[in-house]
Design an enzyme around this catalytic site. Structure first.
Site, mmCIF file in Angstrom:
data_model
loop_
_atom_site.group_PDB
_atom_site.id
_atom_site.type_symbol
_atom_site.label_atom_id
_atom_site.label_comp_id
_atom_site.label_asym_id
_atom_site.label_seq_id
_atom_site.Cartn_x
_atom_site.Cartn_y
_atom_site.Cartn_z
ATOM 1 N N ASP A 146 -110.125 -17.077 41.729
ATOM 2 C CA ASP A 146 -109.663 -16.926 43.112
ATOM 3 C C ASP A 146 -109.840 -18.248 43.845
ATOM 4 O OD1 ASP A 146 -109.334 -14.086 44.991
ATOM 5 O OD2 ASP A 146 -109.623 -15.991 46.038
ATOM 6 N N TYR A 196 -89.854 -13.465 50.656
ATOM 7 C CA TYR A 196 -90.787 -12.683 49.834
ATOM 8 C C TYR A 196 -90.024 -11.788 48.848
ATOM 9 C CZ TYR A 196 -94.572 -9.398 48.633
ATOM 10 O OH TYR A 196 -95.481 -8.623 47.967
ATOM 11 N N LYS A 252 -90.329 -12.144 44.801
ATOM 12 C CA LYS A 252 -90.804 -11.067 43.919
ATOM 13 C C LYS A 252 -89.728 -10.653 42.921
ATOM 14 C CE LYS A 252 -95.114 -10.499 45.125
ATOM 15 N NZ LYS A 252 -96.167 -11.046 44.243
ATOM 16 N N ASP A 281 -106.988 -22.857 42.803
ATOM 17 C CA ASP A 281 -105.748 -22.594 43.518
ATOM 18 C C ASP A 281 -104.664 -22.429 42.457
ATOM 19 O OD1 ASP A 281 -103.359 -22.622 44.854
ATOM 20 O OD2 ASP A 281 -103.787 -24.428 46.028
HETATM 21 N N1 NAD Z 1 -100.963 -5.097 49.385
HETATM 22 C C1 NAD Z 1 -99.696 -4.699 49.291
HETATM 23 O O1 NAD Z 1 -99.210 -3.842 50.063
HETATM 24 C C2 NAD Z 1 -98.822 -5.267 48.214
HETATM 25 C C3 NAD Z 1 -97.584 -4.650 47.965
HETATM 26 C C4 NAD Z 1 -96.773 -5.187 46.972
HETATM 27 C C5 NAD Z 1 -97.179 -6.279 46.235
HETATM 28 N N2 NAD Z 1 -98.395 -6.857 46.520
HETATM 29 C C6 NAD Z 1 -98.761 -8.021 45.727
HETATM 30 O O2 NAD Z 1 -100.042 -7.815 45.169
HETATM 31 C C7 NAD Z 1 -100.701 -9.064 45.002
HETATM 32 C C8 NAD Z 1 -102.075 -8.993 45.624
HETATM 33 O O3 NAD Z 1 -101.932 -8.656 46.983
HETATM 34 P P1 NAD Z 1 -103.150 -8.111 47.816
HETATM 35 O O4 NAD Z 1 -102.581 -7.467 49.044
HETATM 36 O O5 NAD Z 1 -104.047 -7.352 46.942
HETATM 37 O O6 NAD Z 1 -103.824 -9.512 48.212
HETATM 38 P P2 NAD Z 1 -105.035 -9.848 49.213
HETATM 39 O O7 NAD Z 1 -104.422 -10.656 50.296
HETATM 40 O O8 NAD Z 1 -105.797 -8.625 49.560
HETATM 41 O O9 NAD Z 1 -105.978 -10.764 48.297
HETATM 42 C C9 NAD Z 1 -105.515 -11.936 47.844
HETATM 43 C C10 NAD Z 1 -106.592 -12.736 47.125
HETATM 44 O O10 NAD Z 1 -105.892 -13.832 46.562
HETATM 45 C C11 NAD Z 1 -106.620 -15.011 46.767
HETATM 46 N N3 NAD Z 1 -105.674 -16.131 46.764
HETATM 47 C C12 NAD Z 1 -104.753 -16.417 47.719
HETATM 48 N N4 NAD Z 1 -104.057 -17.498 47.359
HETATM 49 C C13 NAD Z 1 -104.545 -17.911 46.171
HETATM 50 C C14 NAD Z 1 -104.240 -18.980 45.306
HETATM 51 N N5 NAD Z 1 -103.280 -19.853 45.596
HETATM 52 N N6 NAD Z 1 -104.933 -19.100 44.164
HETATM 53 C C15 NAD Z 1 -105.917 -18.232 43.858
HETATM 54 N N7 NAD Z 1 -106.255 -17.198 44.635
HETATM 55 C C16 NAD Z 1 -105.575 -17.028 45.788
HETATM 56 C C17 NAD Z 1 -107.300 -14.802 48.105
HETATM 57 O O11 NAD Z 1 -108.410 -15.672 48.250
HETATM 58 C C18 NAD Z 1 -107.658 -13.325 48.042
HETATM 59 O O12 NAD Z 1 -108.955 -13.144 47.487
HETATM 60 C C19 NAD Z 1 -99.787 -10.115 45.642
HETATM 61 O O13 NAD Z 1 -99.021 -10.722 44.643
HETATM 62 C C20 NAD Z 1 -98.909 -9.289 46.554
HETATM 63 O O14 NAD Z 1 -97.647 -9.884 46.795
HETATM 64 C C21 NAD Z 1 -99.231 -6.376 47.480
#
Ligand code: NAD
Length: 256
Positions: free
Chosen positions: A45, A162, A166, A71
């Protein structure tokens, strides 16, 4: 969840699993569940503190984990991390690419730099990690990409950049499956519907919540654990003959 020794382990014991964005949200839920099934989980992370908190939680529960600050959009840093992990563990069995996220934006608000940033965050990060992990994967390697329902249909919450990014993740999943299939590596994706992570909870209003829930046949939004269950299935021996697919984890949203 506790398992007796006679229960199957989903082929997860002795596996080395890297989970990007494992410090929060869907990635964290996947890290926890992979660990419960016996995998050694390497939480990667950008936020070192968040990653270390998940590592500590897994260690406290008797699992095996490490935290690595990276990153995932930084090509050199990603290559360095996977090379170091491969030297240390000998191989990478499982990669979960969870880095990404969206932003609400109307067309006119999305400039070229923002478009590029969104693609780097969601697509390039997954590509870099998959490419580097694949160098070190054995014949039963597993890559699971976290796409989004936005890339399958479109998004009511996020911008065009976005949804497009995706959709590209889904395309990347199909291509990697074809290219890595002959080596025995499966590559699949999940397409989550709106999932109640801390980030999404903070953006949610009761009105938005209600409007979304009414469109979902299962009449609730997803939890990170709902997503983690399908990620673990795709990372396990149960899905050995599945590759190139994207599983919609949306409570039936597409049926509406
Ligand atoms: N939450 C939703 O409703 C949802 C819906 C569809 C898809 N997604 C996808 O699920 C995935 C996770 O989403 P989430 O909502 O659980 O995320 P989140 O925002 O809750 O957590 C993201 C984590 O990613 C880390 N992060 C951010 N940029 C980074 C980088 N460049 N390198 C390494 N770590 C990094 C952050 O520090 C954080 O700990 C994403 O790809 C998102 O597009 C989420």
């Amino acid at each position: 969840m506790t398992r007796s020794p006679s229960q199957p382990d989903l082929g997860m014991k002795e596996k080395v699993a890297v989970v990007t964005a494992g410090g929060r949200g869907i990635g964290r839920a996947a890290a926890r569940l992979l660990s419960r099934w016996g995998a050694t989980v390497l939480v990667a992370d950008r936020d070192g503190e968040a990653g270390r908190a998940v590592r500590d939680e897994i260690l406290a529960g008797g699992g095996a984990a490490e935290a690595h600050t990276v990153d995932a959009c930084d090509e050199t840093a990603v290559a360095g991390l996977f090379a170091a992990l491969a030297r240390r563990f000998g191989r990478i069995d499982i990669l979960v690419n969870a880095v990404g996220g969206g932003k609400p934006a109307a067309l006119d608000e999305i400039g070229g730099a923002e478009w590029d940033r969104m693609f780097a965050f969601n697509v390039k990060s997954a590509f870099f990690c998959a490419r580097e992990a694949a160098r070190h994967m054995p014949a039963d390697g597993r890559i699971v990409n976290v796409a989004s329902l936005a890339g399958v249909t479109s998004s009511v919450l996020q911008g065009a950049h976005y949804s497009s990014a995706k959709a590209a993740v889904i395309g990347l999943t199909r291509h990697l499956a074809r290219e890595l299939g002959p080596r025995g590596i499966t590559v699949n994706a999940i397409a989550p519907g709106t999932t109640l992570t801390e980030r999404i909870r903070a953006q949610m209003t009761p009105e938005k919540h209600q409007a979304l829930v009414e469109r979902i046949p299962l009449r609730r939004l997803a939890t990170p654990e709902d997503q983690a269950g399908v990620i673990v299935f795709l990372a396990s021996s149960l899905s050995a003959y599945v590759t190139g697919v994207t599983i919609d984890v949306s409570g039936g949203y597409l049926l509406a």
